[in-house]
Design an enzyme around this catalytic site. Structure first.
Site, PDB file in Angstrom:
ATOM      1  N   GLY A  67       4.012  -6.434   7.367  1.00 16.08           N
ATOM      2  CA  GLY A  67       3.775  -5.007   7.180  1.00 16.08           C
ATOM      3  C   GLY A  67       2.557  -4.774   6.305  1.00 16.08           C
ATOM      4  O   GLY A  67       1.500  -5.348   6.526  1.00 16.08           O
ATOM      5  N   ASP A  68       2.726  -3.950   5.265  1.00 19.50           N
ATOM      6  CA  ASP A  68       1.608  -3.676   4.345  1.00 19.50           C
ATOM      7  C   ASP A  68       1.839  -4.376   3.005  1.00 19.50           C
ATOM      8  O   ASP A  68       1.293  -3.969   1.986  1.00 19.50           O
ATOM      9  CB  ASP A  68       1.447  -2.161   4.137  1.00 19.50           C
ATOM     10  CG  ASP A  68       2.671  -1.528   3.487  1.00 19.50           C
ATOM     11  OD1 ASP A  68       3.791  -1.958   3.823  1.00 19.50           O
ATOM     12  OD2 ASP A  68       2.522  -0.619   2.660  1.00 19.50           O
ATOM     13  N   GLU A  69       2.637  -5.439   3.020  1.00 17.44           N
ATOM     14  CA  GLU A  69       2.949  -6.173   1.787  1.00 17.44           C
ATOM     15  C   GLU A  69       2.059  -7.416   1.681  1.00 17.44           C
ATOM     16  O   GLU A  69       2.060  -8.266   2.568  1.00 17.44           O
ATOM     17  CB  GLU A  69       4.422  -6.573   1.766  1.00 17.44           C
ATOM     18  CG  GLU A  69       4.908  -6.998   0.403  1.00 17.44           C
ATOM     19  CD  GLU A  69       6.414  -7.121   0.332  1.00 17.44           C
ATOM     20  OE1 GLU A  69       7.039  -6.359  -0.431  1.00 17.44           O
ATOM     21  OE2 GLU A  69       6.981  -7.978   1.036  1.00 17.44           O
ATOM     22  N   LEU A  97       0.854  -1.193   0.000  1.00 18.40           N
ATOM     23  CA  LEU A  97       0.000   0.000   0.000  1.00 18.40           C
ATOM     24  C   LEU A  97       0.884   1.235   0.000  1.00 18.40           C
ATOM     25  O   LEU A  97       1.690   1.427   0.920  1.00 18.40           O
ATOM     26  CB  LEU A  97      -0.911   0.001   1.236  1.00 18.40           C
ATOM     27  CG  LEU A  97      -1.717  -1.284   1.466  1.00 18.40           C
ATOM     28  CD1 LEU A  97      -2.563  -1.155   2.725  1.00 18.40           C
ATOM     29  CD2 LEU A  97      -2.610  -1.584   0.276  1.00 18.40           C
TER      30      LEU A  97
END
Length: 201
Positions: free
Chosen positions: A102-104, A61
């Site tokens: 994380g945001d992955e 993101l």
């Protein structure tokens, strides 16, 4: 005998919980990195045996850190959880959704008519992420940089992952497209850039 049956049942239940804890992301309850890689290996063998295309989509993101910084990690976690739920509700049962950390995130899509069809999977991801999400009274829209690698264009699981990572980096650095396919030309371009950087250093 009845006690033995109960003990066996408890052992099996504990084993299932252990497997779930090992393969599910604690926050979003989708596959974690370990669980996803197991599924990728399994799916890749099936697709190769049956000569069926598959696609590996890797993305994060954009500017997610700004949400954590402005609204706090609690709201950031809410965004990640909500996003994971939306993806599960959107994709087919044959698709696998995972969070690497994380945001992955990653999506593994099989049962495709051809590799190009994976672009429509990327478009779905883009639509989910760009839809406004209400956070503390504010409608926030986000974007993603998506890297796509496909089989049979790429011939191993390692290359699928490496290729998608390289394509995601290209999508992020170019800023022109939300999704980029991994190609041999892209690999050559990045290798050339790397050699120039090595010489400069």
């Amino acid at each position: 005998d009845q006690q033995l049956f109960k003990d066996l049942g408890a052992m099996i239940e504990q084993e299932i919980k252990s497997i779930q804890l090992a393969t599910l992301d604690a926050l979003t309850l989708i596959s974690n990195r370990y669980g996803f890689l197991i599924l990728v290996e399994h799916s890749f063998k099936m697709c190769r045996r049956n000569k069926v295309p598959m696609s590996f989509l890797l993305f994060d993101l954009n500017k997610f850190k700004a949400i954590n910084d402005e609204y706090g990690h609690h709201e950031g976690d809410f965004v990640l959880t909500k996003f994971a739920q939306l993806m599960i509700g959107t994709f087919r049962n044959s698709d696998v959704v995972g969070r690497l950390g994380g945001d992955e995130f990653v999506v593994l899509s099989t049962m495709l008519e051809d590799s190009v069809q994976s672009y429509s999977v990327a478009r779905k991801i883009h639509e989910i992420i760009s839809a406004p999400m209400l956070i503390e009274g504010h409608n926030l829209s986000m974007s993603a940089s998506i890297g796509i690698s496909t089989y049979p264009e790429v011939a191993s699981v390692e290359k699928l992952i490496e290729g998608a990572d390289l394509a995601m980096y290209e999508a992020k650095s170019s800023g022109q497209h939300f999704a980029v396919f991994y190609t041999k030309n892209l690999a050559a371009k990045h290798e050339q850039q790397r050699m120039i950087e090595v010489k400069l250093n």
